[in-house]
Design an enzyme around this catalytic site. Structure first.
Site, PDB file in Angstrom:
ATOM      1  N   SER A  16       6.169  -0.083  -1.768  1.00  0.00           N
ATOM      2  CA  SER A  16       4.821  -0.393  -0.999  1.00  0.00           C
ATOM      3  C   SER A  16       3.903  -0.876  -1.852  1.00  0.00           C
ATOM      4  O   SER A  16       3.370  -0.577  -2.872  1.00  0.00           O
ATOM      5  CB  SER A  16       4.227   1.180  -0.565  1.00  0.00           C
ATOM      6  OG  SER A  16       3.145   1.077  -0.280  1.00  0.00           O
ATOM      7  N   HIS A  41       7.555  -2.801   1.862  1.00  0.00           N
ATOM      8  CA  HIS A  41       6.819  -1.965   2.646  1.00  0.00           C
ATOM      9  C   HIS A  41       5.302  -2.221   2.676  1.00  0.00           C
ATOM     10  O   HIS A  41       4.719  -2.226   1.558  1.00  0.00           O
ATOM     11  CB  HIS A  41       7.083  -0.589   2.513  1.00  0.00           C
ATOM     12  CG  HIS A  41       6.297   0.387   3.354  1.00  0.00           C
ATOM     13  ND1 HIS A  41       6.839   0.907   4.403  1.00  0.00           N
ATOM     14  CD2 HIS A  41       5.214   1.028   3.113  1.00  0.00           C
ATOM     15  CE1 HIS A  41       6.031   1.881   4.620  1.00  0.00           C
ATOM     16  NE2 HIS A  41       4.973   1.892   4.329  1.00  0.00           N
ATOM     17  N   ASP A  43       1.635  -1.781   4.267  1.00  0.00           N
ATOM     18  CA  ASP A  43       0.727  -0.893   4.758  1.00  0.00           C
ATOM     19  C   ASP A  43      -0.539  -1.497   5.328  1.00  0.00           C
ATOM     20  O   ASP A  43      -1.636  -1.849   4.706  1.00  0.00           O
ATOM     21  CB  ASP A  43       0.182   0.301   3.663  1.00  0.00           C
ATOM     22  CG  ASP A  43       1.463   1.103   3.544  1.00  0.00           C
ATOM     23  OD1 ASP A  43       1.984   1.881   4.239  1.00  0.00           O
ATOM     24  OD2 ASP A  43       1.991   1.140   2.282  1.00  0.00           O
ATOM     25  N   MET A  45      -3.795  -1.125   7.294  1.00  0.00           N
ATOM     26  CA  MET A  45      -4.895  -0.025   7.807  1.00  0.00           C
ATOM     27  C   MET A  45      -5.966  -0.605   8.340  1.00  0.00           C
ATOM     28  O   MET A  45      -6.610  -1.826   7.953  1.00  0.00           O
ATOM     29  CB  MET A  45      -4.981   0.756   6.438  1.00  0.00           C
ATOM     30  CG  MET A  45      -4.095   1.357   5.680  1.00  0.00           C
ATOM     31  SD  MET A  45      -4.433   2.385   4.216  1.00  0.00           S
ATOM     32  CE  MET A  45      -3.001   2.536   3.760  1.00  0.00           C
ATOM     33  N   HIS A  74       3.972  -0.970   8.290  1.00  0.00           N
ATOM     34  CA  HIS A  74       3.639   0.135   8.601  1.00  0.00           C
ATOM     35  C   HIS A  74       2.314   0.121   9.185  1.00  0.00           C
ATOM     36  O   HIS A  74       1.335  -0.156   8.422  1.00  0.00           O
ATOM     37  CB  HIS A  74       3.800   1.161   7.441  1.00  0.00           C
ATOM     38  CG  HIS A  74       3.136   2.577   7.852  1.00  0.00           C
ATOM     39  ND1 HIS A  74       3.058   3.427   6.643  1.00  0.00           N
ATOM     40  CD2 HIS A  74       2.808   3.175   8.787  1.00  0.00           C
ATOM     41  CE1 HIS A  74       2.651   4.544   7.131  1.00  0.00           C
ATOM     42  NE2 HIS A  74       2.591   4.509   8.550  1.00  0.00           N
ATOM     43  N   MET A  76      -0.770   1.430  10.497  1.00  0.00           N
ATOM     44  CA  MET A  76      -1.587   2.537  10.512  1.00  0.00           C
ATOM     45  C   MET A  76      -3.076   2.175  11.113  1.00  0.00           C
ATOM     46  O   MET A  76      -4.220   2.102  10.602  1.00  0.00           O
ATOM     47  CB  MET A  76      -2.107   3.191   9.237  1.00  0.00           C
ATOM     48  CG  MET A  76      -0.896   3.876   8.808  1.00  0.00           C
ATOM     49  SD  MET A  76      -0.955   3.860   6.942  1.00  0.00           S
ATOM     50  CE  MET A  76      -0.164   2.501   6.243  1.00  0.00           C
ATOM     51  N   MET A 145       5.755  11.210   7.218  1.00  0.00           N
ATOM     52  CA  MET A 145       4.817  11.038   6.470  1.00  0.00           C
ATOM     53  C   MET A 145       4.733  12.187   5.482  1.00  0.00           C
ATOM     54  O   MET A 145       4.848  13.218   5.896  1.00  0.00           O
ATOM     55  CB  MET A 145       3.470  10.750   6.964  1.00  0.00           C
ATOM     56  CG  MET A 145       3.187   9.494   7.593  1.00  0.00           C
ATOM     57  SD  MET A 145       3.597   7.847   6.529  1.00  0.00           S
ATOM     58  CE  MET A 145       2.133   8.341   5.209  1.00  0.00           C
ATOM     59  N   ASP A 183       7.556   8.589   3.240  1.00  0.00           N
ATOM     60  CA  ASP A 183       6.487   7.602   2.851  1.00  0.00           C
ATOM     61  C   ASP A 183       5.369   8.591   2.162  1.00  0.00           C
ATOM     62  O   ASP A 183       4.627   9.535   3.135  1.00  0.00           O
ATOM     63  CB  ASP A 183       6.090   6.907   3.722  1.00  0.00           C
ATOM     64  CG  ASP A 183       4.767   5.915   3.258  1.00  0.00           C
ATOM     65  OD1 ASP A 183       4.776   5.907   2.410  1.00  0.00           O
ATOM     66  OD2 ASP A 183       4.452   4.985   4.212  1.00  0.00           O
TER      67      ASP A 183
HETATM   68  C1  DX5 Z   1      -0.055   5.648   2.682  1.00  0.00           C
HETATM   69  C2  DX5 Z   1       1.023   4.675   2.851  1.00  0.00           C
HETATM   70  C3  DX5 Z   1       2.102   4.507   1.677  1.00  0.00           C
HETATM   71  C4  DX5 Z   1       1.422   4.506   0.232  1.00  0.00           C
HETATM   72  C5  DX5 Z   1       2.257   5.223  -0.384  1.00  0.00           C
HETATM   73  O1  DX5 Z   1      -0.694   5.998   3.691  1.00  0.00           O
HETATM   74  O2  DX5 Z   1       1.633   4.661   4.045  1.00  0.00           O
HETATM   75  O3  DX5 Z   1       2.901   3.635   2.055  1.00  0.00           O
HETATM   76  O4  DX5 Z   1       1.286   3.327  -0.163  1.00  0.00           O
HETATM   77  O5  DX5 Z   1       1.814   5.491  -1.742  1.00  0.00           O
HETATM   78  P1  DX5 Z   1       2.635   6.457  -2.859  1.00  0.00           P
HETATM   79  O6  DX5 Z   1       3.993   5.978  -2.847  1.00  0.00           O
HETATM   80  O7  DX5 Z   1       1.793   6.040  -4.060  1.00  0.00           O
HETATM   81  O8  DX5 Z   1       2.450   7.687  -2.261  1.00  0.00           O
HETATM   82 ZN    ZN Z   2       3.227   3.256   4.141  1.00  0.00          ZN
END
Ligand code: DX5
Ligand code: ZN
Length: 231
Positions: A16, A41, A43, A45, A74, A76, A145, A183
């Site tokens: 990620s 990955h 993310d 947001m 991913h 969000m 999650m 994740d």
């Molecule tokens: C959180 C993200 C993750 C995040 C995980 O909302 O979806 O992908 O980057 O980070 P770590 O591995 O540090 O928990």
């Molecule tokens: Zn993620």
């Protein structure tokens, strides 16, 4: 979606990049690749579904030519349907959407597949696995999650382990072959529990990206995951 069952004894790391140094993203990506990561990955947001804002299709487009790793987006975000074409166009190989925002989840997953991208669905810690029963046959992966989404570096929530194990049971009972991704808080001390429960795609951000140690961290995490899978 996938033609043949995959080897569940071979866990894979999805790095990620949320925890990467964005000013050196190309080098960071090279390092996780050398450390054995199988996916990137990304993310996404929107500041609405989660209380944080990251990036959109232009960053996916910028990353696409600098790596051969499949890109796992991913989302969000609210209203993912409106943005799926742009992420597909930008080069996403896999797109997952949060169950909680999809009023017509079946349609949204079909929308992803129609763009020649592998569809995935994500459930938050408070969302039951059973809300996915009807769509399991159409997904390439289910993302459980193990933190509340929005930020990297949060503490792993152990309730995810039972959800992964239940999904693995359902997969077997229903004769399906979707992958199980996890994740949030996946690190050296938690990776064995999720692999033993049945997860194959392990998202890791803060446990991997660390100045000067990224390659080594990725390799060590993968070794621990492989050891747990074959134990
Ligand atoms: C959180 C993200 C993750 C995040 C995980 O909302 O979806 O992908 O980057 O980070 P770590 O591995 O540090 O928990
Ligand atoms: Zn993620």
């Amino acid at each position: 979606m996938i033609e043949k069952p995959f080897d569940t004894t071979a866990p894979q790391i999805a790095a990620s990049v949320l925890s990467a140094d964005f000013s050196k993203l190309d080098r960071e990506i090279d390092e996780v690749l050398r450390g054995g990561a199988d996916f990137l990955h990304l993310d996404v947001m929107d500041g609405h579904f989660v209380p944080n804002i990251t990036f959109g299709p232009p960053v996916v487009k910028a990353v696409r030519p600098i790596t051969k790793l499949p890109i796992d987006c991913h989302l969000m975000i609210e209203d993912p349907d409106a943005y799926i074409p742009a992420f597909a166009e930008a080069g996403a190989d896999m797109i997952s959407v949060q169950q909680e925002v999809c009023r017509h989840l079946h349609r949204t997953l079909q929308h992803i597949a129609d763009h020649n991208v592998l569809p995935g669905v994500v459930i938050n810690p408070a969302t039951p696995v059973d809300t996915l029963l009807e769509v399991l046959p159409m997904v390439h992966y289910v993302l459980v999650m193990s933190v509340n989404p929005g930020f990297g570096g949060q503490k792993f929530l152990p309730l995810a382990v039972d959800k992964i194990a239940y999904l693995a049971e359902l997969r077997e009972a229903m004769g399906l072959n979707f992958r199980i991704e996890v994740d949030g808080g996946v690190a050296h001390d938690t990776v064995a529990s999720v692999v033993k429960a049945g997860a194959e795609m392990l998202v890791a951000g803060s446990a991997v990206f660390e100045r000067g140690k990224t390659e080594q961290n990725a390799r060590e995490l993968l070794d621990l995951a492989r050891a747990a899978a074959s134990a």
